[in-house]
Design an enzyme around this catalytic site. Structure first.
Site, PDB file in Angstrom:
ATOM      1  N   GLY A 134       0.821  -1.216   0.000  1.00 51.09           N
ATOM      2  CA  GLY A 134       0.000   0.000   0.000  1.00 51.09           C
ATOM      3  C   GLY A 134       0.846   1.253   0.000  1.00 51.09           C
ATOM      4  N   GLY A 135       2.035   1.165  -0.604  1.00 49.20           N
ATOM      5  CA  GLY A 135       3.050   2.189  -0.410  1.00 49.20           C
ATOM      6  C   GLY A 135       2.937   3.462  -1.212  1.00 49.20           C
ATOM      7  N   ASP A 164      -2.652  -6.112  -6.223  1.00 45.69           N
ATOM      8  CA  ASP A 164      -3.878  -6.037  -5.438  1.00 45.69           C
ATOM      9  C   ASP A 164      -3.737  -7.055  -4.316  1.00 45.69           C
ATOM     10  OD1 ASP A 164      -6.387  -6.204  -4.319  1.00 45.69           O
ATOM     11  OD2 ASP A 164      -7.456  -6.508  -6.210  1.00 45.69           O
ATOM     12  N   SER A 195      -4.084  -0.010  14.413  1.00 38.74           N
ATOM     13  CA  SER A 195      -4.869   1.217  14.553  1.00 38.74           C
ATOM     14  C   SER A 195      -5.367   1.293  15.989  1.00 38.74           C
ATOM     15  CB  SER A 195      -6.066   1.195  13.595  1.00 38.74           C
ATOM     16  OG  SER A 195      -6.952   2.266  13.873  1.00 38.74           O
ATOM     17  N   TYR A 225     -13.604  -3.506  10.159  1.00 38.25           N
ATOM     18  CA  TYR A 225     -12.284  -2.880  10.094  1.00 38.25           C
ATOM     19  C   TYR A 225     -11.617  -2.925  11.466  1.00 38.25           C
ATOM     20  CZ  TYR A 225      -8.805   0.896   9.838  1.00 38.25           C
ATOM     21  OH  TYR A 225      -7.646   1.642   9.910  1.00 38.25           O
ATOM     22  N   ALA A 244     -10.524  -6.385  12.409  1.00 32.01           N
ATOM     23  CA  ALA A 244      -9.295  -6.740  11.693  1.00 32.01           C
ATOM     24  C   ALA A 244      -8.079  -6.082  12.339  1.00 32.01           C
ATOM     25  CB  ALA A 244      -9.402  -6.334  10.230  1.00 32.01           C
ATOM     26  N   LYS A 245      -8.209  -4.830  12.721  1.00 30.54           N
ATOM     27  CA  LYS A 245      -7.083  -4.123  13.322  1.00 30.54           C
ATOM     28  C   LYS A 245      -6.766  -4.653  14.715  1.00 30.54           C
ATOM     29  CE  LYS A 245      -5.816  -1.451  10.004  1.00 30.54           C
ATOM     30  NZ  LYS A 245      -4.485  -1.668   9.392  1.00 30.54           N
ATOM     31  N   ILE A 257      -4.387  10.487  11.771  1.00 30.38           N
ATOM     32  CA  ILE A 257      -3.230  10.999  11.034  1.00 30.38           C
ATOM     33  C   ILE A 257      -3.728  11.764   9.812  1.00 30.38           C
ATOM     34  CG2 ILE A 257      -1.047  10.439   9.932  1.00 30.38           C
ATOM     35  CD1 ILE A 257      -1.208   9.655  12.923  1.00 30.38           C
TER      36      ILE A 257
END
Length: 272
Positions: free
Chosen positions: A23-24, A81, A163, A176, A179-180, A209
């Site tokens: 995801g850079g 992907d 997160s 989400y 998952a985190k 952020i």
């Protein structure tokens, strides 16, 4: 505020190291790619946005052209992907074939887009699968592909992006956040599983952020007011401040650190 780029820390142990960042092309991960390039690392980043990848590489080339004694490197972009496991496997194998090994793996690809922003009663099997695939599944399977090369050389550092959202806890993105939260458990068990062979595994848990996407989609006036009420540091946090912690965990300066989760949230969460 974040340390100016020209004054940020240099870790000699990262020079010439092969680094993979998922995801850079954008956000925290793009800042991470940039800082690794400043170290003289051999940086490979995965993403699905060629446009963003091109912009990042152009920006780093501009840094390289500036008068600077440091050996800026130019990263390599691999279209991938991460939710497509076959494509992820092939890309990982290509990296290992071309570079021989990976010294640092930063599992940072993630998303909490419109599909994720639904209450629990409206989660469907399809939306559940999407969120798990984009935020958790690839972390496990890319690590599975890369870690044997690290074990073979007797060293390596894996940094997983978590997160604070589940720790607050926030509402509105239940899968989400699940998952985190799982990222922390995966980090701890992998640190035990791989530690005897010199592979360290840690996670970083950002708060709010101010990435470009967050500014456009999330940081409304109301949400920013909530952030400032909860943060001890009363200002926007920027991607480089998270990337700097990732860099430390990748370097030999953190050689005694594994199984840990570092919070970068300006003091929102009091403990983990």
């Amino acid at each position: 505020m974040a340390v100016p780029l020209a004054q940020s820390a240099i870790y000699p142990s990262l020079k010439d190291k092969t680094v993979v960042v998922t995801g850079g092309a954008e956000g925290i991960a793009a800042a991470t790619v940039e800082l690794f390039c400043r170290q003289g690392s051999k940086v490979i980043f995965f993403d699905i946005s060629g446009t963003s990848a091109d912009s990042l590489i152009k920006q780093i080339k501009q840094h390289q052209a500036e008068v600077n004694a440091l050996p800026w490197t130019i990263p390599s972009f691999y279209y991938c992907d991460v939710t497509n496991l076959e494509q992820l496997r092939e890309t990982a194998e290509n990296v290992l074939k071309e570079h021989g090994t990976v010294d640092v793996l930063v599992n940072s690809a993630a998303a909490a887009g419109a599909k994720s922003r639904v209450p629990s009663v409206k989660v469907t099997p399809e939306s559940w699968e999407f969120d798990i695939n984009v935020n958790l599944r690839h972390v496990f399977f890319l690590t599975q592909r890369i870690v044997p090369a690290m074990q073979k050389q007797g060293r390596g550092s894996i940094i997983n992006m978590g997160s604070i959202s589940w720790r607050i806890p926030a509402v509105g993105t239940p899968v989400y956040m699940a998952a985190k939260a799982a990222i922390m458990g995966l980090t701890k068990t992998h640190s035990k599983e791989f530690g005897n062979e010199g592979v360290r595994v840690n996670s970083v848990m950002p708060g709010a952020i101010a990435t470009e996407r967050q500014i456009k989609e999330v940081l409304t006036k109301e949400y920013r007011e909530e952030v400032m009420r909860n943060q001890t540091v009363k200002r926007d946090l920027v991607p480089q401040e998270v990337a700097s912690v990732i860099l430390f965990l990748a370097s030999d300066d953190s050689s005694g650190v594994t199984g840990s989760s570092y919070v970068v949230d300006g003091g929102w969460v009091s403990d983990v």
